[in-house]
Structures are given as structure tokens and as C-alpha cells.
Design an enzyme around this catalytic site. Sequence first.
Site, PDB file in Angstrom:
ATOM      1  N   ASP A  92       5.709  -9.174   6.665  1.00  0.00           N
ATOM      2  CA  ASP A  92       7.065  -8.410   7.277  1.00  0.00           C
ATOM      3  C   ASP A  92       7.957  -8.607   8.293  1.00  0.00           C
ATOM      4  O   ASP A  92       7.537  -9.942   9.198  1.00  0.00           O
ATOM      5  CB  ASP A  92       6.234  -7.152   7.173  1.00  0.00           C
ATOM      6  CG  ASP A  92       5.194  -6.690   8.462  1.00  0.00           C
ATOM      7  OD1 ASP A  92       5.579  -8.183   8.642  1.00  0.00           O
ATOM      8  OD2 ASP A  92       4.671  -6.323   8.780  1.00  0.00           O
ATOM      9  N   ASP A 272       2.804  -2.631  -1.122  1.00  0.00           N
ATOM     10  CA  ASP A 272       1.285  -2.877   0.026  1.00  0.00           C
ATOM     11  C   ASP A 272       1.169  -1.380   0.647  1.00  0.00           C
ATOM     12  O   ASP A 272       1.801  -0.273  -0.470  1.00  0.00           O
ATOM     13  CB  ASP A 272       1.886  -3.727   0.837  1.00  0.00           C
ATOM     14  CG  ASP A 272       2.937  -3.431   1.907  1.00  0.00           C
ATOM     15  OD1 ASP A 272       2.139  -3.462   3.085  1.00  0.00           O
ATOM     16  OD2 ASP A 272       3.902  -3.151   1.080  1.00  0.00           O
TER      17      ASP A 272
END
Length: 390
Positions: A92, A272
Site C-alpha cells: 500500500d 485484502d
Amino acid sequence: MLQFDLLTTDPASHARRGRLTLRHGQVQTPIFMPVGTHGSVKGVLPRSLHEMGAQIILGNTFHLWLRPGLAVLQGFGGLHGFEKWNKPILTDSGGFQVWSLGALRTITEEGVHFASPVNGDKLFLSPEVSMQIQTTLDSDIVMQLDECTPYETRGQRTTERAACQSMQMSLRWAKRSQDEFQRLNNPNALFGIVQGGMYENLRAESLAALAAMDLPGYAIGGVSVGEPKDEMLRIMAHTPHRLPAHKPRYLMGVGTPEDLVEGVAQGVDMFDCVMPTRNARNGTLFTRFGDLKIRNARHKTDPQPLDGSCTCYTCAGPSGVAWDQGGRDGFSRAYLHHLERCGEMLGPMLSTVHNLHYYLNLMREIRQALDAGEFTQLRARLKADRARGV
């Protein structure tokens, strides 16, 4: 490098079956990606991740930047060499973690100023810095820096005007992320993130602008950030299938097994969530027939495994034969209850193995159903089974 091959679609929904080719291997979609915040998936050996079929895992840019730091990671050639994972990794951008710092950070057009939660140092994260960090990590999929639009601001629902301003800044940051990514000659794949809060018109505007940038893939962000479930489902029904059909679609931070099935039905390829690992550490296990609270007294003498149909190491032992098929090598609910009550480390470890296996096997069943043209039937059966209760 990224290649996405669309293999089949479901005529009764937006569900799709695909194959993602990245620098460190192929990923069959739809897929769930275990979260390895600090360079490890909590409570589970990498060998176990391979055995249960994990194809790609996540790393957290923000936390890895702070510890161990870029100099250490660079010395190992990136995150793959550091944590000895030879399959794809997605990182991320660090934006959500910085946003979560609340009063400890200040967001400007240039980026985010914040105090390190580790030692209090003053730090600055911009789209350019995020790209530089993720290039050092050498992750297969890199996420743009974005501003996560909260559902509420000071107890009030975020206004459309505020959500619009946040979304437009995320678009400007997407362009800066793309420019820096290209300047660095990063050979991996950059994903853009659709924002816009709970406002469908803003989501559509964000989506169109990002699609025009022709990025390798796209994510839906700003969901599962405190909004009611029906609001999340509304955005989930609106956005994914409107993204470019020939690019992978990633729903960030979601969610329950039911959420994953619904997300697939709406055209999502990648998911996720920390839920399977976090819930395992807190004694909540996912099973075919609903969630099980292993700390409850009713499990004290129960000889059954967590899920009689499960073939994970926790439920089926080394033989891999499920209880329902006559296997008796797995650990009992009574034993897992005992470990939890005694605070033994093995308890959360075995629970984590089960929960991750459940999620990964759920996605495997979905892929098989899509291949066979039976997704509608699987969707109905999963819903009925989960609603039945343990």
C-alpha cells in the site's frame, strides 16, 4: 510488469475469472491477499502460507519505512529478499496509516506531515516519497498515495463538498505518483485508487479520471472506514464493474466472507483484509456454517474440529483428511478452547492457519465455480450455509 488475462465471465452477475502475471509469478483471480503489515503475516510461517495456497501477500509501506527502514531493506534487494517470499507482493502507499494518525498528522496539497509513532520524529510523506519507498521495496504492485475520505468527520457524515475536495486531491496525487513512478523507471505495476466517499457521482468522476490515466490496475478505496454495511454494499454495487474491463480491480480492506462473495459478484478481482488474522487472535473463527467463538464455554469438551469440512492443518492435521471424510488427525475445539483460556501462543497460531485457509479456500471454490459456470449456485449455497450458524 503486469499482464491481466480475462478467462471467463459469469452471465448472471459481474463476476469474472482471470489470471494476473507479475514479475514474481502468476496470480489466479479472484484472489484474497493475506496482510503482512511488518513484513510477516502475523502468527503463521511462510511455509504454511505456501501450503495453504497463498499466491500474493501485502506489505505495509508506512510501517516498513519506519522499521526496519529503507537502508536495511535496500541491503536485501527489497522486501522479497528480506522476508524470503518468492511470490508476488503488493504494497500500500502508506496513506491510510498516516490518515489513521488523526491529530498527529497534517494533510496539505504537497503531502502529509506527521510525527512518527515509533520515536516522534517529524516526517513527510508525499506521492513522490511513497513511490520512492515502494520502488526500494520492489513490490510487484505499487499503490498511489491517496487521501482516505472518512465516513464521518467530527461525528457528522462527511459532506459531499469535503468528499469532493478530498477525491480531487487524490486524483492530483495519482498523477504525481504516476510521474514519479515513471521517472524512477520502476518495472512493476502502479494502481490508482478510486475515492469519493459514499457519493456515487464522485466515485464516477474519480473512476473516469483514473481510467483516462491508463494505469495497469485500479483499486476501490475509502470503504470499510466506519460506514454502515448497507452503504458499503451500495458503493460496492456501483463502482467495480464500471472500471476498465481489461484491468484488474482491487477492493481494499474488505472484508467478511459474505463481503468477498458479493464483491466477486460485482466484478472485483482482488481483496485484502486483516479480518482473518485479527479475528483469529481474538478467538473468532470462520467456518462453513458461520462464525465460531472458541473461547465460549460450550467448546470446553467438544471433540470436533473447527469445521468438519476443512482440510487445513488445524482441522485435518498432517493427513489433510477432513473430519467429514473420516479424518481424525485435526485439533479439537476443546483443545483450542484450552489453549485460548491458558493464553498459549499456539492457540492464535492454529486459529490463524484455519482462518487464512478458510479465506483462500473460499476464493479457490469461487474460481472453480466460475470455471464450471456454477457461480450462481455457489453464491446461494455459501449464503445459506453461513446463515445456518455453527
